[in-house]
Design an enzyme around this catalytic site. Structure first.
Site: not given
Ligand code: PLP
Length: 360
Positions: A101, A171, A195
């Site tokens: 990511w 993030d 998540k």
């Molecule tokens: C799942 C995830 C993403 C991507 O998310 P989307 O909503 O599918 O674009 C980005 N960063 C992390 C840490 C993730 O777990």
């Protein structure tokens, strides 16, 4: 009804209480005569849903007045572009690459300027977090970027990087609201809801107000400017209204439980059951260096692809589902987010122990 224990990395398990309440309100939201999915986003009912969700999040995280909370769309992946478009004033940013990511975020930033990889754990397939206490931060960096919990590899930061005065962007998708964080250490936090917080399609952005400006990169679309959403209380256009409503219920669920200190303790207790078992098992091996183990995502392997596949299939047949590791790394991964009950992890460990004895 027969609910399974869902160990998916995302979309993921939600609190049963929240789902039950949402089901009850599906056809008639509190006497409105219609459901939240059918409701105008400009109605007084939805206005309250949005503002209550926002306030509950502010209370839960202790978000100071200097920060704005936004509910936007486009997934975590769209933030990979929104962050540089809004913050890259000098067109330079530093990235710490601890997994796919972060790598994707850096690749996206390269569309807009110079994105420097100042540290990485790629040499050991991202099984640890590099030392971030004294990094070569670029003098003109607009921000330093981290992915604070690595969903795929199961690592997490125990200390935030020393950014030497630069803005920290994180993030937090797969760890959002799993424990208390000091918001003042960050310029911007974002998290995709699917998540740990709610359904897919909502992204929560917490941004320091002085970073919300019209001074963005030329060509930045209206919808990607944080200012657009900040000026309109996340109602510039039709938001993911139902998603925000569910997130709001999850915030309330956390608040009623006692807040982030309480959920942190629960998460630690839950993760300990699984990690202790992994440390004692002769068949299952945790793949992450102990110091950097995530509370949320726990990857493990047996050392045999055949045994891995057998385990995943038999676990699923026993109501323990979505234990397959990310398609790029294989093996297994148990995501044990806030809404995964303690009992679910105990059941998983009991099943692993039984499987180990049967297949020794
Ligand atoms: C799942 C995830 C993403 C991507 O998310 P989307 O909503 O599918 O674009 C980005 N960063 C992390 C840490 C993730 O777990």
């Amino acid at each position: 009804m027969n609910r399974v224990y869902n160990f998916a990395a995302g979309p993921a398990v939600l609190p049963e209480e929240v789902l039950r309440e949402a089901a009850q309100e599906m056809l008639d939201y509190r006497g409105a005569g219609l459901g939240v999915m059918e409701m105008s986003h400009r109605s007084k009912e939805f206005d309250k849903i949005l503002n209550d969700a926002k306030q509950d999040l502010i209370d839960l995280m202790g978000i100071p007045d200097e920060y704005e909370v936004l509910f936007v769309q486009g997934g975590g992946s769209q933030q990979f572009a929104a962050v540089p478009m809004n913050l890259m004033k000098n067109k330079v940013a530093d990235y710490i690459v601890t997994g796919q990511w972060a790598k994707k975020a850096m690749a996206e930033a390269k569309i807009f300027g110079q994105a420097n990889k100042i540290a990485s754990s790629e040499d050991k397939t991202y099984t640890y977090i590099p030392d971030v206490s004294d990094l070569p931060i670029s003098e003109n960096a607009d921000y330093v970027y981290i992915c604070e919990n690595n969903t795929i590899y199961g690592t997490t930061y125990k200390e935030l990087p020393n950014t030497k005065g630069k803005i920290l962007v994180a993030d937090q998708s797969s760890m959002f609201l799993s424990k208390p964080v000091d918001v003042t250490k960050y310029g911007l936090i974002f998290a995709g809801a699917q998540k740990n917080v709610g359904p897919a399609g909502v992204v929560i952005v917490i941004i320091r107000k002085d970073l919300i400006t019209e001074d963005v990169l030329p060509g930045t679309p209206t919808m990607l400017k944080y200012k657009t959403h900040a000026d309109n209380n996340s109602l510039y256009n039709t938001p993911n209204a139902y998603g925000i409503y569910i997130c709001g219920k999850v915030f309330r669920w956390l608040k009623e439980m006692g807040g982030l200190e309480v959920i942190k303790e629960r998460n630690e207790k839950k993760a300990k059951v699984l990690y202790d078992y992994l440390d004692s098992s002769k068949m299952f091996i945790g793949t992450v260096e102990k110091e950097y183990r995530s509370l949320m995502n726990v990857p493990f392997v047996t050392g045999s692809d055949e045994l891995n596949a057998k385990f995943i299939a038999e676990a699923a047949a026993n109501g323990l589902v979505q234990l397959k590791g990310h398609r790029t790394v294989g093996g297994m991964r148990a995501s044990i987010y806030n809404a995964m009950p303690y009992e679910g992890v105990v059941r998983l460990v009991e099943f692993m122990d039984k499987f180990e004895k049967e297949n020794a």
